[in-house]
Design an enzyme around this catalytic site. Structure first.
Site, PDB file in Angstrom:
ATOM      1  N   HIS A  94     -12.336   2.302   8.244  1.00  0.00           N
ATOM      2  CA  HIS A  94     -11.462   1.189   7.897  1.00  0.00           C
ATOM      3  C   HIS A  94     -10.993   1.287   6.452  1.00  0.00           C
ATOM      4  O   HIS A  94     -11.794   1.221   5.521  1.00  0.00           O
ATOM      5  CB  HIS A  94     -12.237  -0.119   8.103  1.00  0.00           C
ATOM      6  N   HIS A 109      -3.695  -2.793   1.322  1.00  0.00           N
ATOM      7  CA  HIS A 109      -3.971  -3.825   2.315  1.00  0.00           C
ATOM      8  C   HIS A 109      -3.338  -5.158   1.962  1.00  0.00           C
ATOM      9  O   HIS A 109      -2.590  -5.737   2.745  1.00  0.00           O
ATOM     10  CB  HIS A 109      -5.483  -4.014   2.486  1.00  0.00           C
TER      11      HIS A 109
END
Length: 303
Positions: A44, A86
């Protein structure tokens, strides 16, 4: 070695190189990859428990751990460059407040790629990573390619960046990531925005896609028109839900897959693996891999 855009003269040579690559020995650490009956561990934002998220350092850490798949987040700068980050602001993971104190709220879309290049995206995580930069999509793809890894790409907040689907696919195409080999084994594009996922499918139907969310079982056929995966938060994962997802065929005629997120501990990893998920997205993919060997459905992914 960096990736160069494909040209007509490079096509034949590239095909030969691609065939050669199929017979090369695995990259260091690849022997630790999961068996085919284990859920696929996905790093991730790279191995982000061990290196600053969405940086090349996190990609390399995942590679050293023997993790084949990395997940990232794609956004667009003020001058139209695709970068890997992100948050939709630069505040949390860079020193932007010090470098550009008068530019609050420091949205990614308010800064040029050159300005973003000045930022330190590693010191917030550890002094060891001081000076780590926010990579462009091009740089990120270069590193993933060099490591022989595979990419789960998230279009982050695409509603903020009109046309980012076409732009991203164009860049992937230019650097060879829309050829048959990559499309079959090395690339998935996902988003929380269903409209964006549908756009990707319409623009390039061969691309494997994923919808991030947990739609009701009664709605799965609607998503299956344009998405190959349903990727829910781990709290939503049950055996019945996974069975319902697997019971619907996606746009390529195969049962929908399930990649769940974000799982960093062994007990939760075992729980979702036993529920039958196909992949587990984790900041600690090595922990997930160790906990789930031989559990779950897994995928036939040419390890």
């Amino acid at each position: 070695m960096s990736i160069r855009p494909l040209t007509a003269t490079a096509t034949a040579g590239g095909a030969l190189l691609g065939m050669t690559a199929l017979f090369l020995t695995a990259a260091p650490g690849a022997a630790a990859a999961p068996q085919s009956d284990s859920p696929l561990p996905v790093a991730h934002r790279g191995a982000s428990a061990y290196a600053p998220e969405n940086t090349l350092a996190a990609v390399d850490k995942a590679d050293r751990l023997g993790i084949q798949w990395v997940e990232n987040d794609v956004q667009r700068t003020k001058d139209g460059k695709l970068v890997i980050l992100h948050d939709t602001t630069l505040a949390r993971t860079t020193n932007v407040e010090q470098v550009f104190p008068d530019r609050a709220p420091w949205n990614v879309s308010d800064f040029t790629a050159k300005e973003i290049r000045k930022l330190d995206a590693g010191s917030w995580f550890s002094k060891k990573y001081a000076g780590e930069r926010i990579p462009t999509l091009h740089e990120y793809m270069n590193r993933v390619s060099r490591n022989g890894q595979r990419l789960l790409m998230e279009l982050k907040a695409p509603e903020l960046y009109p046309g980012i689907e076409k732009q991203t696919l164009g860049e992937l195409r230019a650097y060879g990531w829309l050829d048959g080999h990559h499309l079959k084994k090395k690339l998935i594009v996902q988003s929380f925005n269903a409209t964006s996922v549908e756009k990707v499918h319409k623009l390039q139907p061969a691309v494997k896609t994923g919808f991030l969310g947990n739609p009701a079982a009664s709605e799965l056929k609607k998503y299956a028109k344009f998405s190959d995966q349903i990727n829910p938060r781990h709290a939503a994962v049950t055996k019945d839900y996974v069975k319902a997802i697997h019971g619907v065929k996606g746009p390529h005629g195969r049962p929908l897959e399930v990649f769940t997120w974000t799982v960093d501990d062994a007990p939760t990893a075992v729980k979702v693996a036993k529920a039958g998920v196909d992949g587990i997205i984790s900041n600690k993919p090595d922990v997930v891999r160790a906990a789930t060997q031989g559990l779950g459905s897994g995928l036939d992914l040419d390890y």
